[in-house]
Scaffold this motif. Structure first.
Motif, PDB file in Angstrom:
ATOM      1  N   PRO A 159     -13.823  -5.296  -0.715  1.00 50.15           N
ATOM      2  CA  PRO A 159     -14.705  -5.639  -1.828  1.00 50.15           C
ATOM      3  C   PRO A 159     -14.032  -5.332  -3.169  1.00 50.15           C
ATOM      4  N   GLY A 160     -14.364  -6.092  -4.208  1.00 47.33           N
ATOM      5  CA  GLY A 160     -13.837  -5.810  -5.535  1.00 47.33           C
ATOM      6  C   GLY A 160     -14.427  -4.528  -6.099  1.00 47.33           C
ATOM      7  N   TYR A 161     -13.791  -4.002  -7.162  1.00 44.92           N
ATOM      8  CA  TYR A 161     -14.277  -2.774  -7.794  1.00 44.92           C
ATOM      9  C   TYR A 161     -13.737  -2.706  -9.215  1.00 44.92           C
ATOM     10  N   GLY A 162     -14.154  -1.687  -9.962  1.00 43.05           N
ATOM     11  CA  GLY A 162     -13.908  -1.646 -11.393  1.00 43.05           C
ATOM     12  C   GLY A 162     -12.469  -1.599 -11.839  1.00 43.05           C
ATOM     13  N   ALA A 163     -11.542  -1.139 -11.006  1.00 47.38           N
ATOM     14  CA  ALA A 163     -10.143  -1.011 -11.415  1.00 47.38           C
ATOM     15  C   ALA A 163      -9.281  -2.187 -10.963  1.00 47.38           C
ATOM     16  N   VAL A 164      -9.904  -3.283 -10.539  1.00 52.09           N
ATOM     17  CA  VAL A 164      -9.151  -4.468 -10.139  1.00 52.09           C
ATOM     18  C   VAL A 164      -8.294  -4.954 -11.307  1.00 52.09           C
ATOM     19  N   GLY A 165      -7.036  -5.326 -11.003  1.00 46.99           N
ATOM     20  CA  GLY A 165      -6.124  -5.814 -12.027  1.00 46.99           C
ATOM     21  C   GLY A 165      -5.588  -7.190 -11.686  1.00 46.99           C
ATOM     22  N   PRO A 166      -4.799  -7.789 -12.586  1.00 45.36           N
ATOM     23  CA  PRO A 166      -4.285  -9.148 -12.388  1.00 45.36           C
ATOM     24  C   PRO A 166      -3.444  -9.325 -11.128  1.00 45.36           C
ATOM     25  N   ASP A 167      -2.794  -8.249 -10.643  1.00 41.99           N
ATOM     26  CA  ASP A 167      -1.922  -8.374  -9.480  1.00 41.99           C
ATOM     27  C   ASP A 167      -2.660  -8.233  -8.157  1.00 41.99           C
ATOM     28  N   ASP A 168      -3.946  -7.912  -8.197  1.00 44.20           N
ATOM     29  CA  ASP A 168      -4.680  -7.693  -6.954  1.00 44.20           C
ATOM     30  C   ASP A 168      -4.895  -8.977  -6.162  1.00 44.20           C
ATOM     31  N   GLY A 169      -4.998 -10.115  -6.846  1.00 50.23           N
ATOM     32  CA  GLY A 169      -5.159 -11.373  -6.141  1.00 50.23           C
ATOM     33  C   GLY A 169      -3.967 -11.664  -5.243  1.00 50.23           C
ATOM     34  N   GLU A 170      -2.761 -11.496  -5.773  1.00 50.01           N
ATOM     35  CA  GLU A 170      -1.547 -11.729  -4.989  1.00 50.01           C
ATOM     36  C   GLU A 170      -1.431 -10.735  -3.841  1.00 50.01           C
ATOM     37  N   SER A 171      -1.761  -9.458  -4.111  1.00 48.16           N
ATOM     38  CA  SER A 171      -1.679  -8.432  -3.060  1.00 48.16           C
ATOM     39  C   SER A 171      -2.644  -8.737  -1.923  1.00 48.16           C
ATOM     40  N   LEU A 172      -3.883  -9.105  -2.273  1.00 39.92           N
ATOM     41  CA  LEU A 172      -4.876  -9.391  -1.245  1.00 39.92           C
ATOM     42  C   LEU A 172      -4.523 -10.635  -0.443  1.00 39.92           C
ATOM     43  N   LEU A 173      -3.963 -11.642  -1.099  1.00 34.97           N
ATOM     44  CA  LEU A 173      -3.577 -12.849  -0.370  1.00 34.97           C
ATOM     45  C   LEU A 173      -2.541 -12.513   0.698  1.00 34.97           C
ATOM     46  N   ASP A 174      -1.591 -11.654   0.342  1.00 34.66           N
ATOM     47  CA  ASP A 174      -0.585 -11.238   1.314  1.00 34.66           C
ATOM     48  C   ASP A 174      -1.220 -10.457   2.458  1.00 34.66           C
ATOM     49  N   VAL A 175      -2.130  -9.532   2.127  1.00 35.39           N
ATOM     50  CA  VAL A 175      -2.791  -8.720   3.158  1.00 35.39           C
ATOM     51  C   VAL A 175      -3.648  -9.599   4.058  1.00 35.39           C
ATOM     52  N   PHE A 176      -4.464 -10.470   3.461  1.00 35.75           N
ATOM     53  CA  PHE A 176      -5.327 -11.350   4.254  1.00 35.75           C
ATOM     54  C   PHE A 176      -4.490 -12.218   5.194  1.00 35.75           C
ATOM     55  N   SER A 177      -3.420 -12.798   4.674  1.00 34.99           N
ATOM     56  CA  SER A 177      -2.585 -13.696   5.477  1.00 34.99           C
ATOM     57  C   SER A 177      -1.962 -12.959   6.659  1.00 34.99           C
ATOM     58  N   ARG A 178      -1.475 -11.751   6.401  1.00 34.74           N
ATOM     59  CA  ARG A 178      -0.874 -10.973   7.478  1.00 34.74           C
ATOM     60  C   ARG A 178      -1.889 -10.608   8.545  1.00 34.74           C
ATOM     61  N   PHE A 179      -3.089 -10.210   8.130  1.00 34.81           N
ATOM     62  CA  PHE A 179      -4.118  -9.858   9.113  1.00 34.81           C
ATOM     63  C   PHE A 179      -4.534 -11.080   9.928  1.00 34.81           C
ATOM     64  N   ARG A 180      -4.761 -12.206   9.266  1.00 33.70           N
ATOM     65  CA  ARG A 180      -5.192 -13.395  10.000  1.00 33.70           C
ATOM     66  C   ARG A 180      -4.129 -13.854  10.992  1.00 33.70           C
ATOM     67  N   ALA A 181      -2.850 -13.653  10.653  1.00 34.53           N
ATOM     68  CA  ALA A 181      -1.759 -14.054  11.541  1.00 34.53           C
ATOM     69  C   ALA A 181      -1.737 -13.236  12.830  1.00 34.53           C
ATOM     70  N   THR A 182      -2.287 -12.014  12.780  1.00 30.58           N
ATOM     71  CA  THR A 182      -2.319 -11.157  13.973  1.00 30.58           C
ATOM     72  C   THR A 182      -3.686 -11.149  14.645  1.00 30.58           C
ATOM     73  N   GLY A 183      -4.606 -12.015  14.190  1.00 31.10           N
ATOM     74  CA  GLY A 183      -5.903 -12.142  14.850  1.00 31.10           C
ATOM     75  C   GLY A 183      -7.014 -11.310  14.261  1.00 31.10           C
ATOM     76  N   THR A 184      -6.750 -10.552  13.195  1.00 33.74           N
ATOM     77  CA  THR A 184      -7.797  -9.749  12.559  1.00 33.74           C
ATOM     78  C   THR A 184      -8.695 -10.647  11.708  1.00 33.74           C
ATOM     79  N   GLN A 185     -10.011 -10.481  11.846  1.00 30.35           N
ATOM     80  CA  GLN A 185     -10.980 -11.208  11.036  1.00 30.35           C
ATOM     81  C   GLN A 185     -11.109 -10.530   9.669  1.00 30.35           C
ATOM     82  N   VAL A 186     -11.329 -11.312   8.628  1.00 26.11           N
ATOM     83  CA  VAL A 186     -11.369 -10.794   7.257  1.00 26.11           C
ATOM     84  C   VAL A 186     -12.709 -11.124   6.612  1.00 26.11           C
ATOM     85  N   MET A 187     -13.344 -10.108   6.026  1.00 28.43           N
ATOM     86  CA  MET A 187     -14.537 -10.313   5.207  1.00 28.43           C
ATOM     87  C   MET A 187     -14.202  -9.895   3.782  1.00 28.43           C
ATOM     88  N   PHE A 188     -14.638 -10.688   2.805  1.00 29.96           N
ATOM     89  CA  PHE A 188     -14.267 -10.454   1.410  1.00 29.96           C
ATOM     90  C   PHE A 188     -15.489 -10.635   0.522  1.00 29.96           C
TER      91      PHE A 188
END
Length: 326
Positions: A159-188
């Motif tokens: 979930p988002g929170y107060g200290a989110v910065g401009p680079d968090d979108g790129e970081s989360l995309l990498d994390v989400f992609s890696r998890f989905r590639a190994t079969g982990t379901q993602v809720m956002f």
């Protein structure tokens, strides 16, 4: 769907779980906050000054501390439901962290990344009508990539929170992609904090890696303006999530899935209430239901019902212990 039917589905879905499913492992990456509730405060605090004259508001109700933060509240709900869950968070090294840590231990939550910096604190002034004014220290940033050793999550929630910065979108995309590639379901849940902090195209790219996208009507409309909830849900699904859940406050919750399933769950009106913790309670119960392989409608019904109880109780997740046994 009637409210009576919704309540019946909620009770049945919480009592018919296969016990083995509770072993499903969930990883949540999000913030931890101590919410300090100052109830029945007036909007006028008086002029700030050193002298004792007109700058003190005497309260009729005690000040109360409750668990806040999109990550902390969700894992506390999951832990109290008997779910195996870990939290990657920004818990600091101070007195507030000691309080929050005790609540996490009570819920059997494994906490990662604690012991540095200062813990997030949100001092919330609540009027008798439930309106809010707050002073929020968001704490340190959350490391989205941190996870326990030898812990292969079946679900990951961010979930988002107060200290989110401009680079968090790129970081989360990498994390989400890696998890989905190994079969982990993602809720956002983007929450309101990503607004104006990352580009719309980056947000839409995130949705393409999400199993379940959840957010309030206003928050999702910011990224995808539409004339109706139905059109909004359709356009959100076109971005790639398998399912979408739209929280609508007193208007209930709507849901839609890529396979064509859609619906709306109404809520019971609660008078003289405030909504602190309602959205996080909803998210925690929704994630629990999905992880336990409840149908999307049943999970939304249970989440809506528990969030309504949080509004009535006014203590967020900490007030939910007595309701988890229903």
């Amino acid at each position: 769907m009637s409210l009576d039917l919704a309540l019946a589905l909620c009770v049945s879905s919480m009592s018919l779980h296969d016990k083995s499913l509770h072993d499903c492992r969930i990883l949540v990456a999000g913030n931890s906050v101590l919410d300090v509730l100052v109830r029945d405060a007036s909007g006028a605090q008086g002029v700030a000054q050193d002298a004792w004259e007109g700058n003190v508001q005497l309260l009729s109700r005690p000040v109360e501390a409750v668990l806040g933060g999109g990550g902390a509240s969700a894992v506390s709900m999951l832990g109290r439901l008997g779910q195996s869950v870990a939290l990657s968070s920004n818990l600091g090294c101070d007195a507030w962290a000691t309080v929050l840590g005790g609540w996490f231990r009570e819920a059997s939550v494994e906490v990662l990344g604690s012991g540095a910096g200062a813990t997030g604190v949100n001092v919330i002034h609540l009027t008798p009508e439930g309106r809010r004014q707050s002073s929020y220290f968001a704490g340190d940033r959350v490391d989205w990539r941190r996870k326990p050793a030898a812990f292969a999550p079946e679900w990951f929630f961010a979930p988002g929170y107060g200290a989110v910065g401009p680079d968090d979108g790129e970081s989360l995309l990498d994390v989400f992609s890696r998890f989905r590639a190994t079969g982990t379901q993602v809720m956002f849940d983007p929450s309101p904090w990503f607004a104006n902090r990352i580009a719309s195209a980056d947000m839409h790219a995130l949705w393409g890696q999400v199993s379940c996208l959840v957010g309030t009507e206003d928050e999702l409309m910011f990224w995808m303006p539409e004339s109706s909830i139905e059109k909004l849900a359709t356009r959100l699904l076109e971005c790639g999530p398998e399912s979408v859940v739209i929280k609508r406050g007193a208007g209930g919750a709507s849901y839609a899935a890529a396979g064509g399933q859609c619906g709306h769950v109404p809520v019971e009106e609660v008078e003289h209430s405030n909504t602190i913790g309602a959205g996080d309670t909803f998210n925690g119960r929704l994630l629990f239901g999905l992880s336990q392989r409840e149908s999307l409608p049943a999970a939304v019904v249970s989440a809506t019902t528990l969030a309504t109880r949080a509004v009535r109780n006014s203590r967020g997740v900490l007030g939910r212990s007595e309701t988890l046994r229903t």
